[in-house]
Write a protein that holds these residues in place. Structure first.
Motif, PDB file in Angstrom:
ATOM      1  N   THR A   1     -10.854  17.127  30.248  1.00 29.36           N
ATOM      2  CA  THR A   1     -10.386  17.303  28.761  1.00 29.36           C
ATOM      3  C   THR A   1      -8.784  17.371  28.799  1.00 29.36           C
ATOM      4  O   THR A   1      -8.326  17.953  29.857  1.00 29.36           O
TER       5      THR A   1
ATOM      6  N   THR B   1      -5.509  18.773  26.305  1.00 26.68           N
ATOM      7  CA  THR B   1      -5.533  19.384  24.983  1.00 26.68           C
ATOM      8  C   THR B   1      -3.697  19.350  24.747  1.00 26.68           C
ATOM      9  O   THR B   1      -3.239  19.930  25.654  1.00 26.68           O
ATOM     10  N   ARG B   2      -3.282  18.961  23.701  1.00 24.20           N
ATOM     11  CA  ARG B   2      -1.914  18.709  23.722  1.00 24.20           C
ATOM     12  C   ARG B   2      -1.421  20.132  22.664  1.00 24.20           C
ATOM     13  O   ARG B   2      -1.999  20.161  21.424  1.00 24.20           O
ATOM     14  N   GLY B   3      -0.558  20.986  23.097  1.00 25.70           N
ATOM     15  CA  GLY B   3      -0.113  22.208  22.000  1.00 25.70           C
ATOM     16  C   GLY B   3       1.228  21.750  21.791  1.00 25.70           C
ATOM     17  O   GLY B   3       1.842  20.634  21.916  1.00 25.70           O
TER      18      GLY B   3
ATOM     19  N   SER C   1       0.906  21.025  27.469  1.00 27.23           N
ATOM     20  CA  SER C   1      -0.528  20.648  27.526  1.00 27.23           C
ATOM     21  C   SER C   1      -1.384  20.939  28.487  1.00 27.23           C
ATOM     22  O   SER C   1      -0.837  21.432  29.643  1.00 27.23           O
ATOM     23  N   ASN C   2      -2.732  21.113  28.387  1.00 24.31           N
ATOM     24  CA  ASN C   2      -3.572  21.504  29.148  1.00 24.31           C
ATOM     25  C   ASN C   2      -4.525  20.344  29.745  1.00 24.31           C
ATOM     26  O   ASN C   2      -5.113  19.464  28.843  1.00 24.31           O
TER      27      ASN C   2
ATOM     28  N   GLU D   1      -9.816  29.751  29.531  1.00 24.19           N
ATOM     29  CA  GLU D   1      -9.417  28.718  28.860  1.00 24.19           C
ATOM     30  C   GLU D   1     -10.620  28.579  27.823  1.00 24.19           C
ATOM     31  O   GLU D   1     -11.604  29.042  27.988  1.00 24.19           O
TER      32      GLU D   1
ATOM     33  N   VAL E   1     -11.926  25.555  24.871  1.00 26.10           N
ATOM     34  CA  VAL E   1     -11.879  24.113  24.270  1.00 26.10           C
ATOM     35  C   VAL E   1     -13.022  24.028  23.311  1.00 26.10           C
ATOM     36  O   VAL E   1     -13.988  24.372  23.429  1.00 26.10           O
TER      37      VAL E   1
ATOM     38  N   THR F   1     -14.994  21.328  20.015  1.00 24.83           N
ATOM     39  CA  THR F   1     -14.913  20.357  19.071  1.00 24.83           C
ATOM     40  C   THR F   1     -15.570  20.721  17.897  1.00 24.83           C
ATOM     41  O   THR F   1     -16.073  21.883  17.943  1.00 24.83           O
TER      42      THR F   1
END
Length: 218
Positions: free
Chosen positions: A119, A121-123, A127-128, A189, A191, A193
């Motif tokens: 995965t 994930t952009r903050g 980003s993670n 963490e 995550v 959807t």
């Protein structure tokens, strides 16, 4: 103008565990009223009696509580499969102009194997990346020019399938967080959807977290 009732509501809303215990009738109203007396007196800038606070506590009812509880119960009973993935590693990188190119390099590495866990994930500022630990070498090569803020191994992911109408149910995620918090489980963490919700925990907590999540279906 604030009243005792509005003060009670503000305090309960700001402390969800307290509100939950109150609505389940497992609190001593008299003891809680005495506990809140000093705080409410300070807010109203005048002495208040415990009896008045206790009356406000008994009259308190969360808005739309009953209707939402029925919907919430139905959704929890219809949760989908709960999947556990172990041997995961988590990386946090500082955002940069080249970060997306590093991400594309990693996608080229994993595109032939659909079973790999990955995965991105952009903050706003960072980003993670969450990935199968066996690909640590590849990810460190693909992201070699990036500023790695933090990394963690020995993680497991628990993914819960959600009914399609889950986005219309207020407080659904809170049920997961509340149950895990009551069990003393910290999350590394989160995550999600639209129809899947994934929590990441340290390996030593995965069995306890799985049991807590599964218990929500009952």
């Amino acid at each position: 103008m604030k009243t005792i009732a509005t003060c009670v509501e503000e305090i309960l809303v700001s402390q969800p565990f307290l509100e939950d215990a109150l609505t389940r009738n497992i609190l001593n109203y008299s003891a809680l009223a005495e506990e809140l007396r000093g705080e409410i007196s300070k807010i109203l800038r005048k002495p208040v009696k415990s009896g008045a606070i206790m009356m406000a506590l008994r009259r308190y009812s969360p808005p739309n509580e009953m209707a939402n509880k029925i919907k919430l119960r139905r959704v929890l009973q219809n949760l989908g499969d709960i999947t556990v993935r172990s041997n995961l590693s988590d990386y946090t990188f500082k955002n940069s102009n080249s970060l997306i190119h590093s991400h594309l390099k990693m996608l080229e590495v994993i595109k032939k194997d659909s079973h790999l866990f990955y995965t991105f994930t952009r903050g706003v500022h960072e980003s993670n990346v969450l990935i199968t630990t066996s690909l640590k070498k590849q990810i460190e090569e693909c992201y070699t020019d990036e500023n790695c803020i933090a990394s963690q191994d020995h993680l497991s992911a628990i993914t819960i399938g959600l009914p399609q109408n889950n986005t219309k149910i207020a407080g659904l995620y809170y049920q997961f967080f509340k149950r895990l918090a009551w069990k003393g489980i910290s999350l590394y963490e989160v995550v999600s959807t639209t129809n899947e919700f994934t929590i990441l925990v340290e390996d030593e907590n995965v069995d306890k977290a799985f049991s807590a999540i599964k218990g929500l279906k009952n």
